[in-house]
Structure formats: C-alpha cells, structure tokens
Design an enzyme around this catalytic site. Structure first.
Site, PDB file in Angstrom:
ATOM      1  N   CYS A 120       0.797  -1.227   0.000  1.00 28.28           N
ATOM      2  CA  CYS A 120       0.000   0.000   0.000  1.00 28.28           C
ATOM      3  C   CYS A 120       0.831   1.280   0.000  1.00 28.28           C
ATOM      4  CB  CYS A 120      -0.943  -0.012   1.192  1.00 28.28           C
ATOM      5  SG  CYS A 120      -1.889  -1.540   1.323  1.00 28.28           S
ATOM      6  N   HIS A 243      -3.621   7.249   6.250  1.00 32.75           N
ATOM      7  CA  HIS A 243      -3.757   5.958   5.568  1.00 32.75           C
ATOM      8  C   HIS A 243      -5.115   5.365   5.944  1.00 32.75           C
ATOM      9  CE1 HIS A 243      -2.461   2.488   3.405  1.00 32.75           C
ATOM     10  NE2 HIS A 243      -2.466   1.694   4.467  1.00 32.75           N
ATOM     11  N   HIS A 277     -10.175   1.056  -0.212  1.00 32.14           N
ATOM     12  CA  HIS A 277      -8.716   0.977  -0.219  1.00 32.14           C
ATOM     13  C   HIS A 277      -8.288   0.504  -1.605  1.00 32.14           C
ATOM     14  CE1 HIS A 277      -4.632   0.391   0.650  1.00 32.14           C
ATOM     15  NE2 HIS A 277      -4.713  -0.087   1.887  1.00 32.14           N
TER      16      HIS A 277
END
Length: 353
Positions: A120, A243, A277
């Site tokens: 990520c 995040h 996400h």
C-alpha cells in the site's frame, strides 16, 4: 521536484474535479468499483483493466506531447493483471512490470520505465524513484502513476486475514471491522521545477516487525513522518491525509504515530470510507486529492466520514468533519503497507514559500 499536472479516477468520478468535489462534501457511493466505460486495448499482452484505467486517467495530461527521449515512467501497482491471467494464462498478464511497459510501448517513450510494488506504500515509493531520476538527470520529466483494479486475489487474501469488512469501513471508530477494497488510478507529470505544487520531502522506513501487522508502538511509522517533515515544524502542516484503513492494527499504529508528532493540533481524515482501499493506487489517488486541496480556495479539508464513535483506547487525534475550516498550504499524506513498509510525503503550495 514539482507536480506539473495530475489527474485521478475512482468510484467517486472519472476525473480529479469530480472526485475532489465529492470527497470535500463527504459523499459516499454505493460501490467502490469504477463503473464507466474505459478505453479499448488491442494488444493482447496489455489488454488489462489496469492498463485501461491508466489510459483513461492519462487522457487530460496529454503525455503524447512529452519528449519521448527525456521522459521516464514509474507506475505503482500490486495487482497488475493477475485477474485476467486466471483465464488467459498469458504470463505477461501477472507481471508487475506490465503497466509501465505498456505505457512505454503505447506512447513510444525511449527512457527509463519501471513498476514499483511495495504493497500500500507503492504510490509514494513511485515518487521517491521519480525524484532520483530527476536529481540524477536521467530524465527531465517523469510520468508517475498508481493503478489497481479490483481482483479476487487481494479480496480473498484480506478476507483470510479477517480484516475485510462487509460494511463501510470506519477508521478510528471503536466499531471498526476492517477495510473495503476499491479500484482506480492517478497520474502525475513531475519535473524539477515549475507548477504550483512542490514535493517537499519523502520519508521511507521499514518496521522489521511482522509481515502483515504494523508495529503497535509506531516507532518506524513515526520516523517516516519526521523524515518527510524535514525542516518543517509539525505546526506548519495544515492537513493530514491518513492511511486510515479501518483495521484494528493500522489505526492503533497510525493514531500513535500521528499523535506523537502532531498531538491533536492538525486536522486529519481518511478518504478510504469514500473510495475504498485502492491498494497500489491508494497513495496516488490520495496525493492527487492533496494536490487539489492545495490548489483550492475552498478553505476546507476533507471530512473524516465514520460513525463518530472514536475509539478512546487510541491516542486522540483531530479527525476533521464537514465544518472544519483550514487554508491548506502544506499537507502530509501517509501510507503503510505489508512487510512493514512505511511512507510519508509532504506537499507544499509553491507560491506560499
């Protein structure tokens, strides 16, 4: 290193303007998929959804006008064409380098190209590579992109870890149950100078803690943030893009890292409840949203959309809401990935400094 042009696509819209408006208003969609038509690709080796997303996001940037000899390409991704490979059995499809190779070939560029896959954090890592290409004069321009389509591999993977939520994610809530997977792409044209947005600094660290769980003490996550700040005082940051995955472990670690550096004095939010996400594209899309915020005269930041029930076992950070007002000249964006990879990037509006 300066960002000259940029664009993004995801479930919220087919360009950065649409995404920005919905994110600023905290508007949720019913799906995390990109549901509009994408360009066709005739070459079977590159006929992948990730590459179609790239072509769509690059349309307004007019990359065909760039110097083919002096332009590099760095693409962040984690899935590439693994979904298509299940049917095609074409080994080109699951190669991480496929998206960068496709752009290099499709537009006829002659310089450096590579894909980067560090889970990520890939989107920020792509900017770090681009900066090195510019600083060493390997390139005078770099196309930096991040892309990931929805794929069964990460869906089943996150589900096996019991961190995939069937409901909308609730980062930093006591009721959080995990992440939602989304898809999309973002792309940037970067040079040493020019434009209104400067990449001030990038911080990169590694936990050496666990393959899929972040260090709860957030030692290296905090270090990455401080490296990204450089000589900038924490109080100079106007907004933090978190995040903010909505998992138990990430939110604990991130809340601790943010609180240790900023206390509760800087408004912050995660857009993942809105976009899902987007894995290898997540950081890229969020950086594009930060760029838009820096250029905006709205005097607002992105609200943190959740149920309002903050987890009191976490250090208390300032989660922005729809009433939060702030002129944004400097913003920080964080990304953390499997393998303990931690990244943070600071963007500043050039005419302010």
């Amino acid at each position: 290193m300066n960002i000259i042009k940029y664009n993004a696509i995801c479930n919220l819209g087919r360009n950065i303007e649409e995404i920005f408006r919905k994110a600023l208003n905290g508007e949720c969609e019913d799906t995390f998929c990109v549901d509009f038509e994408l360009p066709e690709i005739k070459d079977r080796d590159y006929d992948l959804r990730c590459n179609k997303l790239l072509l769509e996001v690059l349309k307004p940037l007019k990359v065909e006008e760039l110097d083919r000899e002096r332009t590099g390409i760095v693409v962040a991704t984690t899935n590439s064409g693994v979904e298509e490979y299940e049917i095609s059995k074409n080994p080109k499809h699951f190669q991480i380098g496929n998206p960068a190779e496709f752009l290099h070939k499709y537009f006829g560029f002659k310089n450096y190209y590579a894909s980067v896959s560090t889970a990520c954090s890939s989107g920020i890592k792509a900017f770090a590579i681009a900066r090195k290409l510019l600083d060493t004069n390997q390139c005078e321009t770099v196309i930096v992109a991040g892309v990931d389509p929805i794929s069964k591999v990460p869906l089943f993977g996150f589900d096996s870890l019991e961190i995939l939520s069937k409901e909308r994610s609730l980062p930093f809530s006591k009721n959080r149950k995990g992440i939602n997977i989304g898809e999309g792409a973002a792309a940037f044209i970067v040079k040493k100078d020019g434009g209104r947005i400067r990449v001030s600094e990038i911080g990169e660290t590694t936990d050496f803690y666990h393959s899929t769980t972040p260090d709860p003490d957030a030692v290296e996550a905090e270090s990455a943030i401080r490296l990204a700040l450089g000589d900038i005082n924490p109080e100079e940051v106007d907004y933090i893009n978190l995040h903010g995955t909505g998992t138990q472990a990430n939110d604990l670690m991130e809340a601790r890292a943010i609180f240790n550096v900023f206390g509760n004095k800087v408004p912050a939010s995660s857009i993942k409840p809105l976009t899902g996400h987007c894995l290898g594209a997540a950081a890229s899309i969020e950086i594009a949203l930060c760029c838009k915020l820096l250029e905006s005269e709205e005097g607002k930041v992105y609200p943190h959309i959740f149920d309002g029930e903050y987890d009191e076992t976490l250090p208390k950070i300032w989660l922005a809401d729809k009433t939060t007002e702030r002129k944004v000249s400097t913003c920080l964006s964080t990304s953390f990935g499997f393998g303990g990879t931690n990244c943070a990037i600071v963007l500043r509006r050039e005419d302010e400094f």
